[in-house]
Design a protein around this motif. Structure first.
Motif, PDB file in Angstrom:
ATOM      1  N   LYS A 185       3.830 -43.625  12.625  1.00 42.08           N
ATOM      2  CA  LYS A 185       4.984 -42.744  12.455  1.00 42.08           C
ATOM      3  C   LYS A 185       4.587 -41.568  11.569  1.00 42.08           C
ATOM      4  O   LYS A 185       3.993 -41.765  10.511  1.00 42.08           O
ATOM      5  N   PRO A 186       4.919 -40.354  11.989  1.00 38.41           N
ATOM      6  CA  PRO A 186       4.580 -39.180  11.173  1.00 38.41           C
ATOM      7  C   PRO A 186       5.478 -39.091   9.936  1.00 38.41           C
ATOM      8  O   PRO A 186       6.510 -39.757   9.848  1.00 38.41           O
ATOM      9  N   THR A 187       5.074 -38.252   9.021  1.00 34.85           N
ATOM     10  CA  THR A 187       5.898 -37.947   7.868  1.00 34.85           C
ATOM     11  C   THR A 187       7.219 -37.371   8.377  1.00 34.85           C
ATOM     12  O   THR A 187       7.209 -36.537   9.277  1.00 34.85           O
ATOM     13  N   PRO A 188       8.357 -37.810   7.848  1.00 31.19           N
ATOM     14  CA  PRO A 188       9.633 -37.260   8.316  1.00 31.19           C
ATOM     15  C   PRO A 188       9.640 -35.730   8.256  1.00 31.19           C
ATOM     16  O   PRO A 188       9.217 -35.134   7.275  1.00 31.19           O
ATOM     17  N   GLY A 189      10.059 -35.123   9.361  1.00 30.20           N
ATOM     18  CA  GLY A 189      10.139 -33.677   9.438  1.00 30.20           C
ATOM     19  C   GLY A 189       8.847 -32.993   9.835  1.00 30.20           C
ATOM     20  O   GLY A 189       8.801 -31.771   9.930  1.00 30.20           O
ATOM     21  N   LYS A 190       7.784 -33.777  10.068  1.00 30.16           N
ATOM     22  CA  LYS A 190       6.502 -33.186  10.454  1.00 30.16           C
ATOM     23  C   LYS A 190       6.048 -33.797  11.780  1.00 30.16           C
ATOM     24  O   LYS A 190       6.394 -34.926  12.112  1.00 30.16           O
ATOM     25  N   SER A 191       5.256 -33.035  12.523  1.00 34.14           N
ATOM     26  CA  SER A 191       4.652 -33.574  13.740  1.00 34.14           C
ATOM     27  C   SER A 191       3.221 -33.963  13.428  1.00 34.14           C
ATOM     28  O   SER A 191       2.670 -33.591  12.395  1.00 34.14           O
ATOM     29  N   MET A 192       2.612 -34.741  14.326  1.00 31.32           N
ATOM     30  CA  MET A 192       1.230 -35.129  14.092  1.00 31.32           C
ATOM     31  C   MET A 192       0.510 -35.293  15.420  1.00 31.32           C
ATOM     32  O   MET A 192       1.122 -35.513  16.457  1.00 31.32           O
ATOM     33  N   THR A 193      -0.798 -35.167  15.359  1.00 36.95           N
ATOM     34  CA  THR A 193      -1.651 -35.411  16.511  1.00 36.95           C
ATOM     35  C   THR A 193      -2.704 -36.412  16.081  1.00 36.95           C
ATOM     36  O   THR A 193      -3.402 -36.192  15.093  1.00 36.95           O
ATOM     37  N   LEU A 194      -2.794 -37.519  16.801  1.00 39.49           N
ATOM     38  CA  LEU A 194      -3.784 -38.548  16.500  1.00 39.49           C
ATOM     39  C   LEU A 194      -4.930 -38.376  17.482  1.00 39.49           C
ATOM     40  O   LEU A 194      -4.745 -38.477  18.684  1.00 39.49           O
ATOM     41  N   THR A 195      -6.109 -38.078  16.977  1.00 39.75           N
ATOM     42  CA  THR A 195      -7.274 -37.849  17.829  1.00 39.75           C
ATOM     43  C   THR A 195      -8.282 -38.970  17.642  1.00 39.75           C
ATOM     44  O   THR A 195      -8.225 -39.720  16.668  1.00 39.75           O
ATOM     45  N   SER A 196      -9.221 -39.067  18.564  1.00 40.92           N
ATOM     46  CA  SER A 196     -10.258 -40.089  18.445  1.00 40.92           C
ATOM     47  C   SER A 196     -11.107 -39.860  17.199  1.00 40.92           C
ATOM     48  O   SER A 196     -11.655 -40.793  16.633  1.00 40.92           O
ATOM     49  N   GLN A 197     -11.197 -38.618  16.751  1.00 42.20           N
ATOM     50  CA  GLN A 197     -11.944 -38.313  15.529  1.00 42.20           C
ATOM     51  C   GLN A 197     -11.333 -39.050  14.337  1.00 42.20           C
ATOM     52  O   GLN A 197     -12.034 -39.575  13.495  1.00 42.20           O
TER      53      GLN A 197
END
Length: 64
Positions: free
Chosen positions: A30-42
């Motif tokens: 789950k991302p930080t509330p109010g923020k978006s996130m991208t989970l990469t293989s890196q």
């Protein structure tokens, strides 16, 4: 079970299964509330499992 992650994310353990010698672990991130996130293989290189009995660290299996 939940753990805080990098950048204020929350990692919830969803499922653990063992098939032969392969351990599969499923998380909900789950991302930080109010923020978006991208989970990469890196970023998955930061994930590992430590065997308490042997203190051996296992990293994520990568498919070519």
């Amino acid at each position: 079970m939940s753990q805080p992650g990098a950048d204020g994310t929350t990692w919830d353990l969803v499922r653990v299964a063992v098939t032969g010698q392969l351990l599969t672990v499923q998380f909900q991130v789950k991302p930080t509330p109010g923020k978006s996130m991208t989970l990469t293989s890196q970023r998955m290189t930061d994930v590992s499992l430590v065997d308490d009995a042997t203190s051996q660290r296992y990293s994520v299996l990568k498919d070519e």
